[in-house]
Write a protein that holds these residues in place. Sequence first.
Motif, mmCIF file in Angstrom:
data_model
loop_
_atom_site.group_PDB
_atom_site.id
_atom_site.type_symbol
_atom_site.label_atom_id
_atom_site.label_comp_id
_atom_site.label_asym_id
_atom_site.label_seq_id
_atom_site.Cartn_x
_atom_site.Cartn_y
_atom_site.Cartn_z
ATOM 1 N N LEU A 47 0.829 -1.210 0.000
ATOM 2 C CA LEU A 47 0.000 0.000 0.000
ATOM 3 C C LEU A 47 0.860 1.255 0.000
ATOM 4 C CD1 LEU A 47 -2.778 -1.053 2.548
ATOM 5 C CD2 LEU A 47 -3.109 -0.543 0.121
ATOM 6 N N LYS A 97 2.130 2.295 -3.324
ATOM 7 C CA LYS A 97 1.155 2.973 -4.174
ATOM 8 C C LYS A 97 0.735 4.320 -3.598
ATOM 9 C CE LYS A 97 -2.019 0.786 -6.338
ATOM 10 N NZ LYS A 97 -1.528 0.995 -7.699
ATOM 11 N N TYR A 138 -0.828 4.827 -0.637
ATOM 12 C CA TYR A 138 -2.065 4.775 0.133
ATOM 13 C C TYR A 138 -1.746 4.633 1.620
ATOM 14 C CZ TYR A 138 -4.120 3.650 -4.428
ATOM 15 O OH TYR A 138 -4.491 3.673 -5.752
ATOM 16 N N GLY A 165 -13.851 2.451 -3.079
ATOM 17 C CA GLY A 165 -12.691 1.707 -2.580
ATOM 18 C C GLY A 165 -13.001 0.307 -2.118
ATOM 19 N N ALA A 210 -12.256 9.584 -6.031
ATOM 20 C CA ALA A 210 -11.061 9.896 -5.235
ATOM 21 C C ALA A 210 -11.084 11.338 -4.730
ATOM 22 C CB ALA A 210 -9.796 9.637 -6.055
#
Length: 500
Positions: free
Chosen positions: A17, A20, A22, A51, A339
Amino acid sequence: MTEFKSLGLSETTLAALAAKGYTTATPIQAQSIPSLLQGRDLLGIAQTGTGKTAAFMLPSIDRLIASGKRAQPRGCRMLVLAPTRELASQIAQSARDYSKGSRLTVATVFGGTSIHKNKTDLARGVDIVVATPGRLVDLIDQCYAILLGIEILVLDEADQMMDLGFIHALKRIVRELPSKRQTLFFSATMPKTIRDLANQFIHEPVEVKVTPVATTAERVEQFVTHVNQAEKQSLLTIKLRDESIDRALIFTRTKHGADRVVKLLAASGIAANAIHGNKSQPQRERALGEFRSGKVKLLVATDIAARGIDVSGVSHVFNFELPNVPEQYVHRIGRTARAGATGIAFSFCADDERTYLRDIERLTRQKVTAVALPEDFVAESARIKSTRGPVTISRDEMNGRNGRTMQDRNAHHRHNSQSQRGPRANPAGGDRRNGEQRGDRPQGDRQARPEGQRATLGASFGAREGGERPQGDQPRFYGPRKKKWAPRPANGGQRGGARG
């Protein structure tokens, strides 16, 4: 704000994560991940773009790693079912991204791709398979897919799978699964039919709702313009000249309509691609790739693609034709305002679509803002039509499906025209439609044939009319009339005489 590191995920998953970028979980991720790590079933009600792919994929990857099992040949450990190829491809890519650093394998199974490759992938066993129901059923029927080792089953976009008629395929697949498994069921809407379906698959689930059922994205500004059907193309051309459009999705109800919009835009000097069920898989991937990269910023799609397009930066959605199913409107405009961004949705409403608009407003419980036509619309529309020139549409686009060729239709029309002009000339003399025969064939009743002709067959029919089976007869078969009894011919059972 909930951070991923507080949800109990493994270090391997957290590292993937972080790679990326996140760090913070969305509401559905924060509510779902702890329960899924415990092995609970889940019923999730969430729109696309919230999500939910990460919500079910992250804890599932951790559970697969922790169990330490291996996939059996022709089998898999986690099965994700999706309604469209595009959505299946995107889920599989997310699974690969989130499982970096582990040894988990991921494969896709859907139509339009090589079934031989699907068989090869499954032959050695796969940890995670993302599939559409139709192709998976084909592999099950051919004994190339064995689902007895499934640990986790995910049904994503279940309402869309119902709309596309996958209910029988779903039930067929579930019959092949072990009863002891974890099942995750996701849907953007939850009518009674979907809830009844969910009850067949899940057991004492945790229920997660991140938005009210059938509401639209709060960050999407929605507008509608009432316009004649024939003027929609000109209005769309004018709207697309807005320089604030980064990427735009344009939705039509039919495949033919999507192709026609693309051709007419091209005639006005505006580049666009189409994506729908009649396109081959390479064509669909190329169109989506060019849209995602920004090479072509306009994508014309049918509703089948509404659930499978997850592209950031879509600033506008145009409903060239309003959907006749109001839930589809929710999914269409959900392609923008993702987003945390904002988005704009324009709808073009013809007179015969006003009922659809009322159904949409009733479902979403909000009024869509009406916008008048541009002041210079008439003059601009006339200019567009004069400069566009003729547009040729292929036979498939005119039919909206694979049908007869134009030559077939022309021949059919010529035949009808001849029929209306009168009887055709018979080169052998006479008018066949008035009962006269060709050439020197005997006229009148059929009994006027030469003596003995078809005598055997005549005797057979005569025997049938009597209603009783003569003694010593053997069964004879005459075309579609099977198992009828007739006397054996006088020549010792050989087919001879006039029939020979």
